[in-house]
Design a protein around this motif. Structure first.
Motif, mmCIF file in Angstrom:
data_model
loop_
_atom_site.group_PDB
_atom_site.id
_atom_site.type_symbol
_atom_site.label_atom_id
_atom_site.label_comp_id
_atom_site.label_asym_id
_atom_site.label_seq_id
_atom_site.Cartn_x
_atom_site.Cartn_y
_atom_site.Cartn_z
ATOM 1 N N LYS A 1 -1.130 -0.320 -6.079
ATOM 2 C CA LYS A 1 -0.515 -1.636 -4.924
ATOM 3 C C LYS A 1 0.306 -2.388 -6.141
ATOM 4 O O LYS A 1 0.076 -2.366 -7.179
ATOM 5 C CB LYS A 1 -1.956 -2.636 -4.899
ATOM 6 C CG LYS A 1 -2.883 -2.001 -3.863
ATOM 7 C CD LYS A 1 -3.884 -3.134 -3.535
ATOM 8 C CE LYS A 1 -4.902 -2.383 -2.528
ATOM 9 N NZ LYS A 1 -5.822 -3.300 -2.348
ATOM 10 N N HIS B 1 -4.922 1.365 -7.858
ATOM 11 C CA HIS B 1 -4.887 1.554 -6.545
ATOM 12 C C HIS B 1 -3.413 1.777 -5.661
ATOM 13 O O HIS B 1 -3.575 1.552 -4.535
ATOM 14 C CB HIS B 1 -5.689 0.452 -5.674
ATOM 15 C CG HIS B 1 -6.923 -0.044 -6.393
ATOM 16 N ND1 HIS B 1 -8.044 0.890 -6.392
ATOM 17 C CD2 HIS B 1 -7.242 -1.186 -6.948
ATOM 18 C CE1 HIS B 1 -8.896 0.425 -6.965
ATOM 19 N NE2 HIS B 1 -8.615 -0.974 -7.416
ATOM 20 N N GLN C 1 0.945 -1.259 -0.117
ATOM 21 C CA GLN C 1 -0.251 -0.100 0.110
ATOM 22 C C GLN C 1 0.747 1.396 0.125
ATOM 23 O O GLN C 1 0.271 2.281 -0.349
ATOM 24 C CB GLN C 1 -0.818 -0.090 1.270
ATOM 25 C CG GLN C 1 -1.910 -1.112 1.026
ATOM 26 C CD GLN C 1 -3.007 -1.029 2.105
ATOM 27 O OE1 GLN C 1 -2.611 -0.542 3.300
ATOM 28 N NE2 GLN C 1 -4.365 -1.692 1.907
ATOM 29 N N TRP D 1 -14.074 7.251 -0.931
ATOM 30 C CA TRP D 1 -14.558 5.961 -1.715
ATOM 31 C C TRP D 1 -15.323 5.153 -0.639
ATOM 32 O O TRP D 1 -15.405 3.928 -0.991
ATOM 33 C CB TRP D 1 -13.105 5.047 -1.975
ATOM 34 C CG TRP D 1 -12.627 5.862 -3.116
ATOM 35 C CD1 TRP D 1 -11.406 6.695 -2.983
ATOM 36 C CD2 TRP D 1 -12.731 5.803 -4.669
ATOM 37 N NE1 TRP D 1 -10.935 7.060 -4.293
ATOM 38 C CE2 TRP D 1 -12.101 6.719 -5.151
ATOM 39 C CE3 TRP D 1 -13.815 5.073 -5.401
ATOM 40 C CZ2 TRP D 1 -12.095 7.011 -6.451
ATOM 41 C CZ3 TRP D 1 -13.490 5.393 -6.667
ATOM 42 C CH2 TRP D 1 -12.798 6.279 -7.370
ATOM 43 N N SER E 1 -5.926 -5.757 -9.469
ATOM 44 C CA SER E 1 -4.857 -5.490 -8.605
ATOM 45 C C SER E 1 -3.470 -6.027 -9.005
ATOM 46 O O SER E 1 -3.464 -7.262 -9.344
ATOM 47 C CB SER E 1 -5.422 -5.878 -6.979
ATOM 48 O OG SER E 1 -4.331 -6.092 -6.100
ATOM 49 N N HIS F 1 -7.284 -2.930 -15.115
ATOM 50 C CA HIS F 1 -7.413 -2.528 -14.009
ATOM 51 C C HIS F 1 -7.648 -3.358 -12.638
ATOM 52 O O HIS F 1 -8.076 -3.216 -11.767
ATOM 53 C CB HIS F 1 -8.610 -1.575 -13.832
ATOM 54 C CG HIS F 1 -8.211 -0.521 -12.492
ATOM 55 N ND1 HIS F 1 -9.013 -0.558 -11.224
ATOM 56 C CD2 HIS F 1 -7.737 0.642 -12.869
ATOM 57 C CE1 HIS F 1 -8.662 0.464 -10.494
ATOM 58 N NE2 HIS F 1 -7.840 1.240 -11.425
ATOM 59 N N ARG G 1 2.772 4.583 -0.702
ATOM 60 C CA ARG G 1 2.741 5.238 -1.981
ATOM 61 C C ARG G 1 4.290 5.858 -2.477
ATOM 62 O O ARG G 1 4.228 6.326 -3.590
ATOM 63 C CB ARG G 1 1.697 6.512 -1.737
ATOM 64 C CG ARG G 1 0.326 6.174 -1.370
ATOM 65 C CD ARG G 1 -0.485 5.686 -2.592
ATOM 66 N NE ARG G 1 -1.776 5.153 -2.333
ATOM 67 C CZ ARG G 1 -2.016 3.904 -2.076
ATOM 68 N NH1 ARG G 1 -0.857 3.074 -2.156
ATOM 69 N NH2 ARG G 1 -3.201 3.339 -1.785
#
Ligand SMILES: [Zn+2]
Length: 251
Positions: free
Chosen positions: A164, A162, A44, A190, A127, A125, A46
């Protein structure tokens, strides 16, 4: 209980073994929790990945910022997204999905004709945390091809869905000398609760700093986000910000 010569009682071997077993299981459970927590953080975060270069913002004193839009594009939303940029003469960077590039050629053409930058956001799109090297290639390469087939010949950075990533994706990106671009400003809600355009605009503007990369998802009829684009640009311009593409920001 067994007894020694002085008559003191000790736990039996069986009990000691059971105690050792309980300790060993507890240690394993804790280790698994630490590993799973660590893995989640790696997936996760960034601002870092295990291999290959990643940029989430640029350190600068200059009031310069990159506006980025993820997913799509979709023909149905083209005017709502692109007119506002054209009216304000602001370049943006669009991280697009291969399947939507193929399905919405008119909008892709306008994005290119309007002088925006394009990035790869995978084909479907999905994961990209737990995927085989084959899947990584199948998500990235046809998307590159679909983007290039539109005639776009500009820079092509990559952004994972996302944000990820774990192992196979960063290794592929490093091997192919591919730059990963994430973001430092993303304030869309979200949770499923409705979000007002005003809240999105103020959170985005308040948290933007020199060198920020702003993320918005304006496609698929997301009107609150579409209506936020203009005010975000206007308010940041009032503060003296200049808008550039991701590649220009990174320099
Ligand atoms: Zn996305």
């Amino acid at each position: 209980m067994s007894q020694n010569s002085s008559g003191t009682q000790y736990p039996s071997r069986r009990k000691r073994r059971r105690k050792k077993l309980v300790v060993a299981v507890a240690v394993i459970v804790v280790l698994l929790l630490v590993i799973s927590y660590g893995t989640k953080r790696v997936i996760q975060t960034r601002s870092w990945q295990i291999a290959g270069e990643l940029v989430s913002r640029v350190e600068t004193d200059e009031k310069v910022v990159a506006l980025t839009f993820d997913d799509g594009p979709t023909d149905a939303d083209a005017d709502a997204v692109l007119d506002v940029l054209e009216d304000r003469d602001v370049p943006a960077t669009f991280y697009v999905n291969g399947k939507d590039v193929e399905g919405n050629p008119t909008t892709m053409q306008r994005i290119i004709d309007d002088g925006h930058e394009i990035g790869n956001h995978t084909w479907s799109h999905r994961s990209m945390a737990f995927v085989s090297p084959e899947t990584v290639a199948e998500e990235i390469e046809p998307t590159d091809e679909a983007i290039r087939a539109t005639g776009y010949d500009g820079p092509l950075t990559f952004r994972p869905p996302h944000g990820k990533k774990l192992l196979t994706l960063p290794l592929y990106l490093a091997e192919h000398g591919r730059l990963t671009v994430t973001w430092d400003v993303a304030y869309e809600d979200w949770s499923g609760d409705p979000q007002s355009t005003g809240d999105l605009v103020s959170a985005t503007v308040e948290n933007t700093r020199p060198g920020s990369i702003i993320l918005l998802h304006p496609w698929f009829g997301r009107t609150a986000t579409q209506e936020a684009i203009g005010p975000v640009i206007d308010q940041l311009k009032e503060q003296g910000y200049r808008f550039v593409t991701v590649s220009e920001l990174i320099g």
